[in-house]
Design a protein around this motif. Structure first.
Motif, PDB file in Angstrom:
ATOM      1  N   GLN A 145      -5.072  -6.800  14.784  1.00  0.00           N
ATOM      2  CA  GLN A 145      -5.639  -7.049  13.463  1.00  0.00           C
ATOM      3  C   GLN A 145      -6.201  -8.469  13.378  1.00  0.00           C
ATOM      4  OE1 GLN A 145      -6.657  -4.908  11.761  1.00  0.00           O
ATOM      5  NE2 GLN A 145      -6.064  -4.848   9.635  1.00  0.00           N
ATOM      6  N   ARG A 146      -5.582  -9.410  14.078  1.00  0.00           N
ATOM      7  CA  ARG A 146      -6.132 -10.766  14.147  1.00  0.00           C
ATOM      8  C   ARG A 146      -7.502 -10.758  14.824  1.00  0.00           C
ATOM      9  NH1 ARG A 146      -1.852 -15.611  14.762  1.00  0.00           N
ATOM     10  NH2 ARG A 146      -0.095 -14.692  13.658  1.00  0.00           N
ATOM     11  N   PHE A 166      -3.338  -5.288   5.961  1.00  0.00           N
ATOM     12  CA  PHE A 166      -1.982  -5.451   6.492  1.00  0.00           C
ATOM     13  C   PHE A 166      -1.086  -4.257   6.155  1.00  0.00           C
ATOM     14  CE2 PHE A 166      -3.163  -9.961   5.178  1.00  0.00           C
ATOM     15  CZ  PHE A 166      -3.834 -10.206   6.380  1.00  0.00           C
ATOM     16  N   SER A 167      -1.650  -3.229   5.570  1.00  0.00           N
ATOM     17  CA  SER A 167      -0.817  -2.131   5.053  1.00  0.00           C
ATOM     18  C   SER A 167      -0.155  -1.310   6.153  1.00  0.00           C
ATOM     19  CB  SER A 167      -1.658  -1.213   4.160  1.00  0.00           C
ATOM     20  OG  SER A 167      -2.705  -0.606   4.915  1.00  0.00           O
ATOM     21  N   LEU A 168      -0.699  -1.312   7.375  1.00  0.00           N
ATOM     22  CA  LEU A 168      -0.131  -0.513   8.461  1.00  0.00           C
ATOM     23  C   LEU A 168       0.825  -1.310   9.343  1.00  0.00           C
ATOM     24  CD1 LEU A 168      -3.322   1.470   9.590  1.00  0.00           C
ATOM     25  CD2 LEU A 168      -1.595   2.113   7.901  1.00  0.00           C
ATOM     26  N   PHE A 175       3.964 -10.487   6.805  1.00  0.00           N
ATOM     27  CA  PHE A 175       4.201 -11.812   6.213  1.00  0.00           C
ATOM     28  C   PHE A 175       3.533 -12.909   7.053  1.00  0.00           C
ATOM     29  CE2 PHE A 175       8.435 -10.073   4.426  1.00  0.00           C
ATOM     30  CZ  PHE A 175       7.748  -9.530   3.342  1.00  0.00           C
ATOM     31  N   GLU A 176       3.629 -12.767   8.374  1.00  0.00           N
ATOM     32  CA  GLU A 176       3.035 -13.767   9.274  1.00  0.00           C
ATOM     33  C   GLU A 176       1.515 -13.812   9.108  1.00  0.00           C
ATOM     34  OE1 GLU A 176       2.597 -14.685  14.078  1.00  0.00           O
ATOM     35  OE2 GLU A 176       3.858 -13.038  13.372  1.00  0.00           O
ATOM     36  N   LEU A 177       0.878 -12.643   9.063  1.00  0.00           N
ATOM     37  CA  LEU A 177      -0.581 -12.602   8.955  1.00  0.00           C
ATOM     38  C   LEU A 177      -1.058 -13.022   7.567  1.00  0.00           C
ATOM     39  CD1 LEU A 177      -1.856  -9.512  10.982  1.00  0.00           C
ATOM     40  CD2 LEU A 177      -1.739 -11.898  11.618  1.00  0.00           C
ATOM     41  N   GLN A 178      -0.286 -12.721   6.541  1.00  0.00           N
ATOM     42  CA  GLN A 178      -0.643 -13.186   5.204  1.00  0.00           C
ATOM     43  C   GLN A 178      -0.683 -14.716   5.163  1.00  0.00           C
ATOM     44  OE1 GLN A 178       2.444 -11.293   2.970  1.00  0.00           O
ATOM     45  NE2 GLN A 178       1.253  -9.465   2.509  1.00  0.00           N
ATOM     46  N   VAL A 182      -4.025 -17.178   4.545  1.00  0.00           N
ATOM     47  CA  VAL A 182      -4.095 -18.253   3.554  1.00  0.00           C
ATOM     48  C   VAL A 182      -4.611 -19.535   4.204  1.00  0.00           C
ATOM     49  CG1 VAL A 182      -2.729 -19.780   2.092  1.00  0.00           C
ATOM     50  CG2 VAL A 182      -2.334 -17.312   2.018  1.00  0.00           C
ATOM     51  N   GLN A 183      -4.050 -19.891   5.349  1.00  0.00           N
ATOM     52  CA  GLN A 183      -4.478 -21.100   6.048  1.00  0.00           C
ATOM     53  C   GLN A 183      -5.929 -21.004   6.496  1.00  0.00           C
ATOM     54  OE1 GLN A 183      -1.695 -22.193   9.192  1.00  0.00           O
ATOM     55  NE2 GLN A 183      -0.011 -21.264   8.059  1.00  0.00           N
TER      56      GLN A 183
END
Length: 208
Positions: A145-146, A166-168, A175-178, A182-183
Protein backbone atom coordinates in the motif's frame (compact mmCIF):
# COMPACT_ATOMS: atom_id res chain seq x y z
CA UNK A 1 -6.42 33.94 -6.99
CA UNK A 2 -9.17 31.35 -6.45
CA UNK A 3 -8.59 29.76 -3.00
CA UNK A 4 -10.40 26.54 -3.93
CA UNK A 5 -8.45 23.61 -5.35
CA UNK A 6 -11.57 21.42 -5.61
CA UNK A 7 -15.17 22.48 -6.21
CA UNK A 8 -18.06 20.03 -6.31
CA UNK A 9 -21.35 21.79 -6.99
CA UNK A 10 -24.83 20.23 -6.71
CA UNK A 11 -23.45 16.82 -7.66
CA UNK A 12 -26.03 14.19 -8.59
CA UNK A 13 -25.54 10.59 -9.65
CA UNK A 14 -28.33 8.21 -10.55
CA UNK A 15 -28.61 4.84 -12.25
CA UNK A 16 -31.57 3.37 -14.14
CA UNK A 17 -33.62 0.85 -12.16
CA UNK A 18 -36.83 -1.11 -12.90
CA UNK A 19 -38.86 1.18 -10.64
CA UNK A 20 -37.25 4.41 -11.85
CA UNK A 21 -33.89 6.13 -11.39
CA UNK A 22 -31.92 5.05 -8.31
CA UNK A 23 -30.41 8.21 -6.84
CA UNK A 24 -27.01 7.47 -5.29
CA UNK A 25 -25.81 11.05 -4.75
CA UNK A 26 -28.10 14.06 -4.50
CA UNK A 27 -27.19 17.79 -4.32
CA UNK A 28 -23.69 17.20 -2.93
CA UNK A 29 -21.59 20.37 -2.69
CA UNK A 30 -18.03 20.61 -1.36
CA UNK A 31 -15.15 23.06 -1.65
CA UNK A 32 -11.59 22.14 -0.66
CA UNK A 33 -8.74 24.62 -0.27
CA UNK A 34 -5.24 24.01 -1.59
CA UNK A 35 -3.24 22.03 0.98
CA UNK A 36 -6.32 20.97 2.93
CA UNK A 37 -7.01 17.36 4.02
CA UNK A 38 -10.73 16.57 3.89
CA UNK A 39 -12.41 13.27 4.81
CA UNK A 40 -15.79 12.25 3.41
CA UNK A 41 -17.25 9.95 6.02
CA UNK A 42 -20.29 7.72 6.02
CA UNK A 43 -21.60 4.18 6.29
CA UNK A 44 -21.22 1.63 3.48
CA UNK A 45 -23.48 2.32 0.52
CA UNK A 46 -24.17 6.00 1.26
CA UNK A 47 -22.49 7.21 -1.95
CA UNK A 48 -19.15 8.51 -0.67
CA UNK A 49 -17.03 6.32 -2.98
CA UNK A 50 -19.29 7.34 -5.87
CA UNK A 51 -18.44 10.99 -5.20
CA UNK A 52 -14.73 10.13 -5.14
CA UNK A 53 -15.06 8.11 -8.36
CA UNK A 54 -16.61 11.14 -10.07
CA UNK A 55 -13.80 13.33 -8.75
CA UNK A 56 -11.28 10.81 -10.10
CA UNK A 57 -12.95 11.06 -13.50
CA UNK A 58 -13.80 7.35 -13.53
CA UNK A 59 -17.55 7.95 -13.33
CA UNK A 60 -19.69 10.62 -14.99
CA UNK A 61 -22.02 12.69 -12.85
CA UNK A 62 -25.69 12.83 -13.89
CA UNK A 63 -25.72 16.56 -13.19
CA UNK A 64 -23.64 19.14 -11.38
CA UNK A 65 -20.09 20.40 -11.79
CA UNK A 66 -16.65 19.09 -10.78
CA UNK A 67 -13.75 21.57 -10.90
CA UNK A 68 -10.11 20.81 -10.00
CA UNK A 69 -7.55 23.63 -10.09
CA UNK A 70 -9.94 25.77 -12.09
CA UNK A 71 -10.60 23.15 -14.79
CA UNK A 72 -13.70 21.04 -15.28
CA UNK A 73 -13.15 17.30 -14.77
CA UNK A 74 -14.18 15.31 -17.83
CA UNK A 75 -12.14 12.16 -17.20
CA UNK A 76 -9.02 10.85 -15.43
CA UNK A 77 -6.05 13.21 -15.36
CA UNK A 78 -2.50 13.51 -14.09
CA UNK A 79 -3.56 16.38 -11.84
CA UNK A 80 -5.13 13.73 -9.56
CA UNK A 81 -3.22 10.89 -7.89
CA UNK A 82 -5.36 7.96 -6.77
CA UNK A 83 -4.91 5.33 -4.04
CA UNK A 84 -7.48 2.53 -3.84
CA UNK A 85 -8.30 0.03 -1.08
CA UNK A 86 -5.70 -2.37 -2.49
CA UNK A 87 -2.43 -1.26 -4.03
CA UNK A 88 -3.29 -2.86 -7.42
CA UNK A 89 0.37 -3.33 -8.37
CA UNK A 90 1.30 -5.27 -11.51
CA UNK A 91 2.67 -8.54 -10.04
CA UNK A 92 5.08 -9.27 -12.91
CA UNK A 93 6.87 -5.93 -12.44
CA UNK A 94 9.26 -4.90 -9.71
CA UNK A 95 8.29 -2.19 -7.24
CA UNK A 96 10.45 0.33 -9.13
CA UNK A 97 8.93 -0.67 -12.48
CA UNK A 98 5.44 -0.11 -11.07
CA UNK A 99 6.43 3.45 -10.20
CA UNK A 100 8.05 3.98 -13.61
CA UNK A 101 4.62 3.45 -15.19
CA UNK A 102 3.54 6.67 -13.49
CA UNK A 103 6.80 8.54 -14.08
CA UNK A 104 7.56 7.67 -17.72
CA UNK A 105 4.77 9.70 -19.43
CA UNK A 106 5.59 12.80 -17.37
CA UNK A 107 8.81 13.89 -19.02
CA UNK A 108 9.99 12.27 -22.25
CA UNK A 109 13.32 14.11 -21.97
CA UNK A 110 14.32 12.19 -18.84
CA UNK A 111 16.69 9.27 -19.28
CA UNK A 112 15.82 5.84 -17.90
CA UNK A 113 18.41 6.24 -15.14
CA UNK A 114 16.94 9.61 -14.12
CA UNK A 115 13.47 8.06 -13.94
CA UNK A 116 14.77 5.19 -11.82
CA UNK A 117 16.42 7.65 -9.44
CA UNK A 118 13.15 9.56 -9.18
CA UNK A 119 11.24 6.33 -8.49
CA UNK A 120 13.71 5.45 -5.73
CA UNK A 121 13.30 8.91 -4.17
CA UNK A 122 9.53 8.41 -4.02
CA UNK A 123 10.04 4.99 -2.41
CA UNK A 124 12.33 6.56 0.18
CA UNK A 125 9.63 9.17 0.84
CA UNK A 126 7.22 6.43 1.93
CA UNK A 127 9.81 4.52 3.97
CA UNK A 128 10.73 1.85 1.38
CA UNK A 129 14.32 2.82 0.64
CA UNK A 130 16.29 0.10 -1.13
CA UNK A 131 13.27 -2.05 -2.03
CA UNK A 132 12.90 -1.01 -5.68
CA UNK A 133 14.07 -4.37 -7.04
CA UNK A 134 11.59 -6.37 -4.93
CA UNK A 135 8.54 -7.96 -6.52
CA UNK A 136 5.13 -7.06 -5.03
CA UNK A 137 4.64 -10.61 -3.71
CA UNK A 138 7.75 -10.18 -1.54
CA UNK A 139 6.19 -7.24 0.33
CA UNK A 140 3.64 -7.19 3.13
CA UNK A 141 0.19 -5.73 2.50
CA UNK A 142 1.16 -2.53 4.28
CA UNK A 143 4.33 -2.16 2.22
CA UNK A 144 2.41 -2.74 -1.01
CA UNK A 145 0.00 0.00 0.00
CA UNK A 146 2.97 2.31 0.58
CA UNK A 147 4.06 1.57 -2.98
CA UNK A 148 0.56 2.53 -4.13
CA UNK A 149 0.89 5.86 -2.31
CA UNK A 150 4.36 6.40 -3.79
CA UNK A 151 3.01 5.68 -7.28
CA UNK A 152 0.20 8.20 -6.80
CA UNK A 153 2.70 10.85 -5.66
CA UNK A 154 5.07 10.01 -8.54
CA UNK A 155 2.56 11.51 -10.97
CA UNK A 156 3.19 14.80 -9.11
CA UNK A 157 -0.55 15.48 -8.80
CA UNK A 158 -2.13 18.60 -7.44
CA UNK A 159 -4.69 16.49 -5.60
CA UNK A 160 -4.42 13.12 -3.83
CA UNK A 161 -7.59 11.02 -3.74
CA UNK A 162 -7.77 8.15 -1.24
CA UNK A 163 -10.55 5.54 -1.31
CA UNK A 164 -10.44 3.81 2.10
CA UNK A 165 -6.74 3.00 1.55
CA UNK A 166 -6.20 1.32 4.93
CA UNK A 167 -9.46 -0.59 5.32
CA UNK A 168 -7.98 -3.98 4.31
CA UNK A 169 -5.00 -3.75 6.68
CA UNK A 170 -4.62 -5.08 10.20
CA UNK A 171 -4.96 -2.56 13.03
CA UNK A 172 -1.24 -2.14 13.79
CA UNK A 173 -0.28 -1.66 10.13
CA UNK A 174 -3.19 0.74 9.67
CA UNK A 175 -2.06 2.89 12.63
CA UNK A 176 1.50 2.95 11.27
CA UNK A 177 0.42 4.02 7.77
CA UNK A 178 -1.99 6.63 9.10
CA UNK A 179 0.87 8.22 11.04
CA UNK A 180 3.10 8.06 7.97
CA UNK A 181 0.41 9.67 5.80
CA UNK A 182 0.08 12.57 8.25
CA UNK A 183 3.83 13.19 8.06
CA UNK A 184 3.84 12.85 4.28
CA UNK A 185 1.02 15.37 3.84
CA UNK A 186 2.74 17.82 6.17
CA UNK A 187 5.88 17.62 4.01
CA UNK A 188 4.26 17.76 0.57
CA UNK A 189 1.26 20.03 1.38
CA UNK A 190 -0.87 18.09 -1.10
CA UNK A 191 -4.59 18.70 -1.26
CA UNK A 192 -6.18 15.44 -0.09
CA UNK A 193 -9.71 14.06 -0.24
CA UNK A 194 -10.16 10.73 1.52
CA UNK A 195 -13.19 8.50 1.81
CA UNK A 196 -13.61 6.46 4.99
CA UNK A 197 -16.28 4.93 7.21
CA UNK A 198 -13.96 5.11 10.24
CA UNK A 199 -14.73 8.14 12.43
CA UNK A 200 -11.50 7.78 14.44
CA UNK A 201 -9.46 7.69 11.25
CA UNK A 202 -11.15 10.84 9.96
CA UNK A 203 -10.54 12.67 13.24
CA UNK A 204 -6.87 11.64 13.23
CA UNK A 205 -6.06 12.53 9.63
CA UNK A 206 -8.30 15.29 8.39
CA UNK A 207 -8.35 19.05 8.79
CA UNK A 208 -12.08 18.85 8.15
Amino acid sequence: MDPWMIELWQLRKEYPAPTGPAVIVKDFTLKVRAGEFVCIIGHSGCGKSTVLSILMGLSQETSGNVIVAGKEVTGPGRDRGVVFQSAALLPWMSVRENLLLAIAPRDAAQSHDERCQLADRHLTQVGLEGLGDCMPEELSAGMRQRVGIARALAVEPQVLLLDEPFSLLDALTRFELQDHLVQLCERTRKTVVMVTHDVDEALLLADR
